[in-house]
Enzyme design. Structure first.
Site, PDB file in Angstrom:
ATOM      1  N   ASP A 283       0.872  -1.175   0.000  1.00 20.68           N
ATOM      2  CA  ASP A 283       0.000   0.000   0.000  1.00 20.68           C
ATOM      3  C   ASP A 283       0.912   1.229   0.000  1.00 20.68           C
ATOM      4  OD1 ASP A 283      -2.089   1.741  -0.039  1.00 20.68           O
ATOM      5  OD2 ASP A 283      -3.161   0.860   1.659  1.00 20.68           O
ATOM      6  N   TRP A 284       0.341   2.342  -0.361  1.00 25.26           N
ATOM      7  CA  TRP A 284       1.139   3.548  -0.635  1.00 25.26           C
ATOM      8  C   TRP A 284       1.883   4.032   0.625  1.00 25.26           C
ATOM      9  CZ3 TRP A 284      -0.098   1.274  -4.550  1.00 25.26           C
ATOM     10  CH2 TRP A 284      -0.004   1.791  -5.832  1.00 25.26           C
TER      11      TRP A 284
END
Ligand code: BGC
Length: 745
Positions: A283-284
């Site tokens: 995830d970012w």
């Protein structure tokens, strides 16, 4: 002097040269002729061949993003080629490997549209789950896949399947409900649809990302059996049936290790046990290390290369991360690129087909609106006999609500209601309140052309009640906005909307409430309303879908994929846990400087209806519940067990209208299994004409009959006597029969 003919010839030659120069700009670079371009070879063989040509730097280039266009532009010069989505990985043109352009796409294409491009705003994923229809999930996913390709994206960031363990989670609208078997099957359909369009698909957020409060630092503590039978089971079914190309690991920690450097969930379970062949993407900004993350199974850091560019190269060179591990990361990415078709047959870009999008969005909304109450056949409304209708609240004159964050699809023409949370920072972006331009008021006026349809904004309950009093029926719209980055403190409707419903219902006994919400809400006024519809975030055709259900053009068939509790105090956790020293509740999910804090999921297996069953609590509306304008009868249950389980029974439409029923099958385990009172193990959606009867026959997947044994690390069927139950909801199971399973399943 040139002759006329020579002059014509010269003009023609100049035109030809100009055309050549012009077309040369559009000509695709010649595809490399290397043996890996041979389409008859397997994706694995092609990946192996091309990897032989790659330098270390080229391999490293593939295992991290180059930044986010618009957020960290300039981070990498290649970013100028990015299509403006959430993620970008530059390709390697000399080897014919394309750029990876990634866009958020949970309920429609996200950030692409944020750059000013149109895409269809579908109903929320939780709405889709309420259809219990894998075919619809495929169509929903296929539309997203098509529109990604239309806009020049070849990678989807969507397919959220974190289960609704915490009903106040701000992202539940992006997920597929509280039951892992239903959610897993729905995400499998979704991913099959996305990937059918020749784009790379993803499921997320792996795993136990069940609250937004302190999401970067929440350490989900959960015992292994519960982990496998609840949150991970949804992913297991999704991975095995849907075969996603990518799995996105989540922000939180799971039992002490960050999800993106968790050897158990990534290496041991996802890759080894489930045989996942695609790649794990973080995830970012969810990557926390180089060596640990790489060795634990993370294959690609996003959105940039803080840990997986220079640092990874050093770790490879000094042997902390074996070269073979980097090769595995690259192999996974490349074999997926070849298998998905993005290397050989990049999809053409088009203007998205708005009309096809409308059809899918409307069908999904109509199949997902749940009729929660319908006293004295208040619904459907009769356009012919109604003289006046009062519409109240919820900005129903303007449009329908949507959920916020990376799942936000930009509204065509701008939000139908002026946005209150403007601003350019991430926090403001995540919490924007956006309405799509599909006005329920307009749709109701169209459906009932001879009625006088008035609108009251509902800001003053007393005047709304006065308007409602003078009308034949009142339809009150109530809203709950939820978004990424924060949870709701309570499931109660905000802004005194309960009082609005109470006062309108007191003024007019024919009051219908339409809820637009991210998940379950409290409905203390339900006893006073004549009818209640849950419309979720219904998307760009939401207004029309709501009107079609209200007036009976569509007979509602959806069933709740989440339990509606009667109060917050019935939930497993009194309040959402947050970092120590901070008031528990909907804390900011974005805060940075906090050390990990525990979120103890002591309820374990008892998620959703399993909690309510085990704790003998009666919810306001149970899981699997939803009414129709017709009625259904159940009979003739037959169960055959031993080494497998087959279930059949008859369902009859006992009413006067054609309708669809979602017939459900639950299982009670022998006491020695230590399971909650019952588990959903199968369902079928059937369309029946009045009087028609059909037999539902199901062969149950052995996984759904199994429990996870942490001692042996395996699923097993406990030998013993089981009870099979069938009916219209988890709380109404008129058919039941005992059966012995011998454990050999
Ligand atoms: C979200 C992901 C999303 C990513 C890229 C993250 O903050 O949790 O769901 O795909 O951003 O926008």
């Amino acid at each position: 002097m040139l002759s006329v003919n020579s002059r014509k010839l010269a003009v023609a030659m100049v035109a030809l040269a100009a055309a050549q120069i012009c077309f040369a700009q559009f000509r695709q670079p010649a595809k490399p002729k290397g043996p890996w371009m041979d389409k008859s070879l397997s994706p694995d063989a092609r990946a192996n061949l091309v990897m032989k040509e790659m330098t270390l730097d080229e391999k490293i280039q593939l295992v991290h993003g180059a930044g986010m266009a618009g957020f960290c532009a300039g981070a990498d010069p290649s970013l100028v080629r990015s299509n403006g989505g959430a993620g970008f990985v530059p390709g390697i043109p000399r080897l014919g490997l394309p750029d990876l352009n990634m866009a958020d796409s949970a309920v429609g294409v996200g950030r692409g549209a944020r750059m000013g491009r149109y895409s269809t705003a579908l109903p929320s994923a939780l709405a889709l789950a309420s259809s219990w229809d894998m075919g619809l999930a495929r169509d929903y996913g296929a539309l997203i896949g098509r529109e990604l390709a239309d806009q020049g994206y070849n990678v989807s960031l969507g397919g959220g399947v974190d289960i609704t363990r915490e009903p106040r989670n701000g992202r539940n609208f992006e997920y597929l409900g509280e039951d892992p078997i239903l959610a897993g099957n729905m995400v499998a359909g979704w991913i099959q649809g996305v990937q059918s369009q020749g784009v790379i698909g993803d499921i997320k957020h792996y795993a136990v990302n069940d609250q937004e409060t302190g999401r970067f630092f929440a350490n989900a503590i959960i015992d292994k059996r519960a982990l496998r039978e609840t949150d991970l089971l949804a992913f297991e079914i999704g991975v095995k049936k849907g075969k996603p190309d990518m799995v996105m690991c989540s922000y939180n920690l799971i039992n002490g290790d960050w999800a993106c450097e968790n050897d158990y969930t990534l290496n041991q379970v996802l890759k080894k046990e489930w045989g996942f062949q695609g790649w794990v993407i973080s995830d970012w900004f969810g990557t926390h290390s180089t060596v640990k993350a790489a060795n634990a199974g993370l294959d690609q850091e996003q959105p940039s290369g803080r840990y997986f560019s220079g640092e990874l190269k050093k770790a490879i060179e000094n042997g902390q991360v074996p070269m073979a591990r980097l090769d595995e990361m690259v192999h996974r990415i490349l074999r997926t690129e070849f298998a998905s078709g993005i290397v050989d047959t990049p999809q053409p870009t088009e203007v998205p087909d708005v009309f096809r999008g409308f059809q899918v969005a409307q069908r999904a909304a109509e199949e997902s609106i749940v009729l929660l109450k319908n006293e004295n056949h208040q619904l459907p409304l009769s356009a012919a006999s109604l003289k006046s209708i009062a519409i109240v609240g919820g900005h129903a004159d303007a449009g329908v609500l949507s959920g916020g964050g990376s799942a936000q699809v930009d509204p065509a023409g701008g939000s139908a209601v002026t946005e209150t949370n403007g601003g350019n920072d991430l926090r403001a972006f995540l919490s924007r309140i956006v309405f799509h331009r599909s006005s329920p008021l307009e749709a109701i006026r169209t459906a009932a052309p001879s009625a006088r349809v008035t609108f009251d904004p509902g800001t003053n309950p007393a005047s709304a009640a006065a308007v409602a009093k003078s009308a034949d029926v009142a339809v009150v719209f109530v809203l709950q906005h939820t978004h990424e980055g924060a949870d709701v403190e309570s499931l109660a409707l905000p802004d005194a909307q309960d009082a609005l419903v109470e006062q309108v219902a007191a003024a007019n006994p024919h009051t219908i409430v339409v809820i637009e919400s991210g998940g379950s809400v409290l409905t203390p006024w339900a006893g006073r309303a004549a009818a209640v519809l849950e419309a979720w975030y219904p998307g760009i055709r939401g207004g029309q879908a709501i009107a079609n259900v209200l007036f009976g053009k569509v007979n509602p068939s959806a069933k709740l994929a989440v339990t509606f509790p009667a109060s917050d105090s019935e939930l497993p956790h009194a309040a959402i846990p947050g970092p120590p020293g901070k008031k528990p509740g909907p804390l900011d999910g974005l805060q940075n400087a906090t050390p990990p804090f525990p979120v103890r999921y002591d309820e374990g297996l008892k998620v959703g209806y399993k909690w309510f069953d085990a704790e003998k609590k009666t919810p306001a509306f149970p899981f699997g519940f939803g009414l129709s304008y017709t009625t259904f009868g159940y009979s003739k249950l037959q169960v055959a067990g031993a080494a497998s389980l087959k279930v059949s029974f008859a369902v009859q439409n006992t009413g006067k209208r054609a309708g669809q029923e979602i017939a459900q099958v639950y299982l009670s385990f022998p006491a020695s299994a230590g399971e909650p009172p019952k588990r959903l193990i199968g369902w079928q959606k059937i369309a029946l004409k009045p009087g028609e009867s059909r037999t539902v026959s199901l062969t149950i997947d052995p996984l759904y009959l199994s429990i996870f044994d942490p001692a042996t690390n395996r699923w097993k069927v406990v030998p013993g006597e089981y009870r099979v139950m069938a009916g219209p909801s988890s709380a109404a199971l008129p058919l039941s029969s005992n059966v012995k399973l011998d454990g050999g399943v």
